[in-house]
Design a protein around this motif. Structure first.
Motif, PDB file in Angstrom:
ATOM      1  N   LEU A 195       0.842  -1.196   0.000  1.00 19.72           N
ATOM      2  CA  LEU A 195       0.000   0.000   0.000  1.00 19.72           C
ATOM      3  C   LEU A 195       0.879   1.247   0.000  1.00 19.72           C
ATOM      4  CD1 LEU A 195      -2.451  -1.064   2.857  1.00 19.72           C
ATOM      5  CD2 LEU A 195      -2.810  -1.344   0.401  1.00 19.72           C
ATOM      6  N   VAL A 196       0.577   2.184  -0.874  1.00 26.85           N
ATOM      7  CA  VAL A 196       1.336   3.435  -0.951  1.00 26.85           C
ATOM      8  C   VAL A 196       0.373   4.595  -0.823  1.00 26.85           C
ATOM      9  CG1 VAL A 196       2.955   4.826  -2.293  1.00 26.85           C
ATOM     10  CG2 VAL A 196       2.987   2.323  -2.512  1.00 26.85           C
ATOM     11  N   ASP A 197       0.656   5.499   0.110  1.00 25.31           N
ATOM     12  CA  ASP A 197      -0.168   6.696   0.235  1.00 25.31           C
ATOM     13  C   ASP A 197       0.693   7.831   0.778  1.00 25.31           C
ATOM     14  OD1 ASP A 197      -3.380   6.819  -0.114  1.00 25.31           O
ATOM     15  OD2 ASP A 197      -2.668   8.458   1.146  1.00 25.31           O
ATOM     16  N   LEU A 198       0.104   9.006   0.841  1.00 21.06           N
ATOM     17  CA  LEU A 198       0.868  10.193   1.201  1.00 21.06           C
ATOM     18  C   LEU A 198       1.317  10.186   2.654  1.00 21.06           C
ATOM     19  CD1 LEU A 198       1.968  12.988   0.483  1.00 21.06           C
ATOM     20  CD2 LEU A 198      -0.308  13.925   0.987  1.00 21.06           C
ATOM     21  N   GLU A 199       0.412   9.777   3.552  1.00 23.00           N
ATOM     22  CA  GLU A 199       0.697   9.881   4.981  1.00 23.00           C
ATOM     23  C   GLU A 199       0.560   8.526   5.674  1.00 23.00           C
ATOM     24  OE1 GLU A 199      -2.165  12.694   6.293  1.00 23.00           O
ATOM     25  OE2 GLU A 199      -1.180  14.410   5.344  1.00 23.00           O
ATOM     26  N   ASP A 200       1.410   8.309   6.650  1.00 18.73           N
ATOM     27  CA  ASP A 200       1.328   7.106   7.474  1.00 18.73           C
ATOM     28  C   ASP A 200       0.342   7.384   8.602  1.00 18.73           C
ATOM     29  OD1 ASP A 200       1.718   4.702   8.696  1.00 18.73           O
ATOM     30  OD2 ASP A 200       3.686   5.185   9.530  1.00 18.73           O
ATOM     31  N   ASN A 201      -0.938   7.329   8.256  1.00 17.70           N
ATOM     32  CA  ASN A 201      -1.968   7.701   9.227  1.00 17.70           C
ATOM     33  C   ASN A 201      -2.822   6.495   9.597  1.00 17.70           C
ATOM     34  OD1 ASN A 201      -3.698   7.298   7.025  1.00 17.70           O
ATOM     35  ND2 ASN A 201      -3.689   9.466   6.489  1.00 17.70           N
ATOM     36  N   GLU A 202      -3.881   6.729  10.357  1.00 17.44           N
ATOM     37  CA  GLU A 202      -4.736   5.634  10.822  1.00 17.44           C
ATOM     38  C   GLU A 202      -5.444   4.932   9.672  1.00 17.44           C
ATOM     39  OE1 GLU A 202      -4.841   4.302  13.838  1.00 17.44           O
ATOM     40  OE2 GLU A 202      -3.196   5.702  14.221  1.00 17.44           O
ATOM     41  N   ASP A 203      -5.771   5.672   8.610  1.00 19.75           N
ATOM     42  CA  ASP A 203      -6.391   5.038   7.446  1.00 19.75           C
ATOM     43  C   ASP A 203      -5.478   3.988   6.849  1.00 19.75           C
ATOM     44  OD1 ASP A 203      -8.667   6.503   7.665  1.00 19.75           O
ATOM     45  OD2 ASP A 203      -8.316   7.785   5.937  1.00 19.75           O
ATOM     46  N   LEU A 204      -4.201   4.327   6.680  1.00 19.36           N
ATOM     47  CA  LEU A 204      -3.245   3.389   6.100  1.00 19.36           C
ATOM     48  C   LEU A 204      -3.052   2.192   7.021  1.00 19.36           C
ATOM     49  CD1 LEU A 204      -1.485   3.110   3.570  1.00 19.36           C
ATOM     50  CD2 LEU A 204       0.396   4.145   4.846  1.00 19.36           C
ATOM     51  N   LYS A 205      -2.974   2.452   8.305  1.00 21.47           N
ATOM     52  CA  LYS A 205      -2.809   1.363   9.274  1.00 21.47           C
ATOM     53  C   LYS A 205      -4.018   0.432   9.274  1.00 21.47           C
ATOM     54  CE  LYS A 205       0.299   3.717  12.573  1.00 21.47           C
ATOM     55  NZ  LYS A 205       0.595   4.911  11.750  1.00 21.47           N
ATOM     56  N   SER A 206      -5.221   0.998   9.205  1.00 18.37           N
ATOM     57  CA  SER A 206      -6.413   0.149   9.228  1.00 18.37           C
ATOM     58  C   SER A 206      -6.549  -0.638   7.932  1.00 18.37           C
ATOM     59  CB  SER A 206      -7.673   0.987   9.484  1.00 18.37           C
ATOM     60  OG  SER A 206      -7.933   1.869   8.406  1.00 18.37           O
ATOM     61  N   ALA A 207      -6.128  -0.057   6.809  1.00 18.68           N
ATOM     62  CA  ALA A 207      -6.133  -0.794   5.543  1.00 18.68           C
ATOM     63  C   ALA A 207      -5.171  -1.973   5.623  1.00 18.68           C
ATOM     64  CB  ALA A 207      -5.758   0.127   4.393  1.00 18.68           C
ATOM     65  N   LYS A 208      -4.000  -1.754   6.194  1.00 15.32           N
ATOM     66  CA  LYS A 208      -3.010  -2.821   6.363  1.00 15.32           C
ATOM     67  C   LYS A 208      -3.573  -3.934   7.258  1.00 15.32           C
ATOM     68  CE  LYS A 208       1.871  -3.496   7.654  1.00 15.32           C
ATOM     69  NZ  LYS A 208       1.785  -4.678   8.517  1.00 15.32           N
TER      70      LYS A 208
END
Length: 288
Positions: free
Chosen positions: A73-86
């Motif tokens: 997964l690649v996105d702009l910010e290492d935020n809660e959205d990215l963590k929950s997607a992971k």
């Protein structure tokens, strides 16, 4: 400051709603559907999805995982959205890597692709989905800075990622680019955005005919969504669910309704399809 330094100093704008805020949208955007029945079509695949923490990218990443693919997964910010997607992807029993940074920064692209290749060796599918848009009613209001930023995020990144991933792409691999219905019908309030989406169509058709990609049997296609209900819409356009439609089906699409198109283009189901665009747009007729 040089022009290159100036471009690098410009930060892409992350205006999506966070997980908690997304739950307050009416209705809540749906990235999964219980009706989807996976069939291990991507078992053992290693994939990269940009713009993956919410909306279409998140829906595609989850669908890939359900089909058995590992997902970076690649996105702009290492935020809660990215963590929950992971967390959701790992819950599905596959491997997941996360990377945060500017997809339009060439150095970041090189470093990320190398990191994925170092971890998984081979990459089977690249999804160029990251994008940004900034509504302006007048052409006179589109600044050079906005133009640089929109093109860098939307089309420069598509070219960078495709170029850097190619050496690691498996034979019969796939590159899938996210375009938009605006590439075909235009958008007076999103002129620079629509222009980048048109450029993505031209790049998709061109890359599909590239000798190196053909010899490696890599297929290059695109998906052109119509109005899709994602956190980006109320955050950048301010439109409501009812307002964000204007199509024969009289409603916006949900992110999960895009995912099967990407699965199709990522797998051998589309083995004789390259240089094409799938239109998932609620019934809007466009000329190809």
């Amino acid at each position: 400051m040089s022009r290159e330094e100036n471009l690098k100093s410009q930060k892409p704008k992350k205006e999506y709603l966070m997980d908690d805020d997304r739950q307050n949208l009416d209705p809540v955007p749906q990235v999964e559907s219980d009706a989807y029945k996976p069939a291990d079509k991507m078992k053992g695949f290693n994939t990269i999805v940009t713009g993956a923490d919410s909306g279409i990218g998140r829906a595609v990443a989850i669908a890939f995982a359900k089909e058995g693919a590992n997902v970076a997964l690649v996105d702009l910010e290492d935020n809660e959205d990215l963590k929950s997607a992971k967390a959701r992807i790992e819950e599905l029993g596959v491997k997941c890597l996360t990377f945060a940074g500017d997809v339009g920064d060439e150095d970041f692209v090189k470093e990320t692709v190398k990191a994925v290749a170092d971890e998984w060796n081979t990459i089977h599918v690249l999804v160029n989905n990251a994008a940004e848009q900034h509504a302006q009613e007048s052409l006179m209001d589109i600044s050079a800075e906005q133009l640089d930023r929109t093109f860098r995020t939307n089309i420069f990144s598509t070219i960078f990622w495709s170029r850097e991933v190619f050496p690691y792409l498996a034979e019969n691999g796939a590159v899938i680019n996210s375009s938009s219905v605006t590439a075909y019908k235009g958008s007076p309030g999103l002129m620079d955005y629509a222009s980048t989406k048109g450029a993505i169509i031209a790049f998709t058709r061109s890359l599909a005919q590239n000798k190196e990609f053909i010899e490696k049997k890599v297929r290059v296609n695109a998906v052109a969504p119509g109005p899709i209900w994602t956190p980006l819409i109320p955050a950048t356009l301010g439109s409501s669910y009812e307002e964000h439609a204007g199509v024969p089906m009289d409603r916006p699409g949900e992110p999960y309704e895009l995912a099967p198109a990407y699965v199709y283009l990522a797998t051998s189901d589309s083995s004789y399809v390259t240089g094409q665009t799938l239109h998932v747009n609620g019934g809007t007729v466009v000329n190809g």
